[in-house]
Design an enzyme around this catalytic site. Structure first.
Site, PDB file in Angstrom:
ATOM      1  N   HIS A  38      35.340  37.719  38.279  1.00 30.30           N
ATOM      2  CA  HIS A  38      35.957  38.953  38.794  1.00 30.30           C
ATOM      3  C   HIS A  38      36.154  38.854  40.318  1.00 30.30           C
ATOM      4  O   HIS A  38      37.175  39.280  40.840  1.00 30.30           O
ATOM      5  CB  HIS A  38      35.059  40.161  38.502  1.00 30.30           C
ATOM      6  CG  HIS A  38      34.864  40.471  37.048  1.00 30.30           C
ATOM      7  ND1 HIS A  38      33.655  40.323  36.416  1.00 30.30           N
ATOM      8  CD2 HIS A  38      35.724  40.927  36.099  1.00 30.30           C
ATOM      9  CE1 HIS A  38      33.770  40.688  35.146  1.00 30.30           C
ATOM     10  NE2 HIS A  38      35.014  41.048  34.922  1.00 30.30           N
ATOM     11  N   GLY A 148      42.910  37.670  35.029  1.00 25.68           N
ATOM     12  CA  GLY A 148      42.365  36.332  34.835  1.00 25.68           C
ATOM     13  C   GLY A 148      43.023  35.597  33.677  1.00 25.68           C
ATOM     14  O   GLY A 148      43.357  36.196  32.651  1.00 25.68           O
TER      15      GLY A 148
END
Ligand code: AMP
Length: 279
Positions: A38, A148
Site C-alpha cells: 500500500h 496495485g
C-alpha cells in the site's frame, strides 16, 4: 512528524482537497491493514503531486456473506502511523452509512475484464468494487489514482470503468510488492499460521515454473495441469484458477505470443491467496 488528518464524510474530504487542486490531487483507495505494498502506491502518487489522500474503507458490498468482512483486519491508528512515514496528506475513512446511505439503490454492473476468474468464485465482487471505486473517485475527483497490479483483474476493471464513465483521472498501475520469499504482500497474509505461511511462499515459485514451462514450448493446458498439481503437492488445499489472460483486454489466451498475464488464486486453510505475473 504529524499524523495525517482523518475525515469521515465526503463533504469534509472535498473541503480538505479544495486548496490542493491547483497542484493536483492523488487518491489511493485501500481497505486498511496497510503494508509496504500500500505504501508503494502512496509513493507512486507522491511522484506526481505532494497531495496524496488515502481512503480506508472495508467495503461491505464486495464481500459475500460467507467471506471475511467481520474478521478483516482493522487498525486505523497503526495505518495512520504507517502513512506518516510516506508523507500521505490525509485519510478518508468513511462509515458504511456515509458510503451507502439508507435506501442505497445504485450499483455498477461490470462486464468486459470483470468476466471470469475472480467472478467465477466471487460473482458480485467486481460490481461491489466498481461501485465503491466509482463513488470514491467521484467523491475525491483526483487527478491520479493508484491501484496495485497485485489485484490485476481489478486494475483492468478500474481502468475500464474510468474510461466508460469518462472520469477525469489517470489510473496509475503499481508493481506487486513481495516478501523476501516472493509471497505477494496482502492484508490477508496475517491470517496464515506459520506452517501455512511456508506453503504460501511457494505460490509465486510454482507460477514462475509454469511460465518457464510455457517458454520451453509446453501447451497452456499442459502447463496449467502441471502447475495445479505442483500447488497441491506444495500444500495448497485447492486451486480456484491458474489461467492465462491477455495482459491488456483480459480475454482468455489460447496461444502464447502476445503479452499475457498468468493469474492464480489458491486456498490454504481459511485463507485465499491471489497472485499474477507477466508472461
Ligand atoms: P486492499 O487494501 O487490499 O484493497 O488494496 C488496496 C490497493 O493496494 C489495491 O490497489 C491493491 O491492488 C494494492 N495492493 C495490495 N497489495 C499490494 C501489493 N502487494 N503490491 C502492490 N499493490 C498492492
Amino acid at each position: 512528524m504529524t499524523y495525517p488528518p482523518v475525515v469521515t464524510t465526503v463533504a469534509e474530504l472535498r473541503h480538505m482537497l479544495m486548496p490542493w487542486r491547483k497542484d493536483g490531487v492523488a487518491l489511493v483507495p485501500t481497505m486498511g491493514a496497510l503494508h509496504d505494498g500500500h505504501l508503494s502506491l502512496v509513493e507512486a502518487c507522491k511522484k506526481k503531486t505532494p497531495h496524496v489522500a488515502v481512503s480506508i474503507f472495508v467495503n461491505p458490498t464486495q464481500f459475500a456473506p460467507h467471506e471475511d468482512f467481520n474478521s478483516y483486519p482493522r487498525d486505523l491508528e497503526a495505518d495512520r502511523a504507517r502513512l506518516t512515514s510516506v508523507g500521505a496528506s490525509m485519510i478518508f475513512a468513511p462509515t458504511a452509512k456515509e458510503m451507502y446511505p439508507d435506501g442505497f439503490a445504485t450499483t455498477l454492473l461490470m462486464k468486459g475484464p470483470a468476466a471470469g476468474l475472480e467472478t467465477d468464485f466471487r460473482p458480485h465482487f467486481f460490481d461491489g468494487v466498481a461501485t465503491v471505486v466509482a463513488k470514491l473517485l467521484i467523491a475525491a475527483m483526483p487527478d491520479w489514482a493508484a491501484f496495485g497490479e497485485k489485484d490485476y483483474q481489478q486494475l483492468l476493471v478500474v481502468k475500464r470503468l474510468a474510461l466508460d464513465l469518462a472520469l477525469p483521472v489517470e489510473i496509475l498501475p503499481v508493481a506487486i510488492a513481495r516478501e523476501a520469499d516472493g509471497l505477494a504482500m496482502s492484508s490477508r497474509n496475517a491470517y496464515l499460521t506459520p506452517a501455512e505461511r511456508q506453503i504460501a511462499g511457494k505460490l509465486n515459485r510454482v507460477m514462475k515454473d509454469v511460465i518457464a514451462l510455457l517458454e520451453r514450448g509446453a501447451s497452456i493446458a499442459e502447463a496449467q495441469t502441471l502447475g495445479t498439481t505442483a500447488l497441491k503437492a506444495a500444500g495448497f488445499d485447492s486451486v480456484d484458477y491458474l489461467a492465462l489472460r491477455d495482459a491488456a483486454d483480459f480475454t482468455p489466451v489460447t496461444q502464447t505470443g502476445a503479452p499475457a498475464r498468468l493469474l492464480a488464486a489458491a486456498r490454504i486453510g481459511k485463507t485465499r491467496l491471489i497472485d499474477n505475473m507477466a508472461v
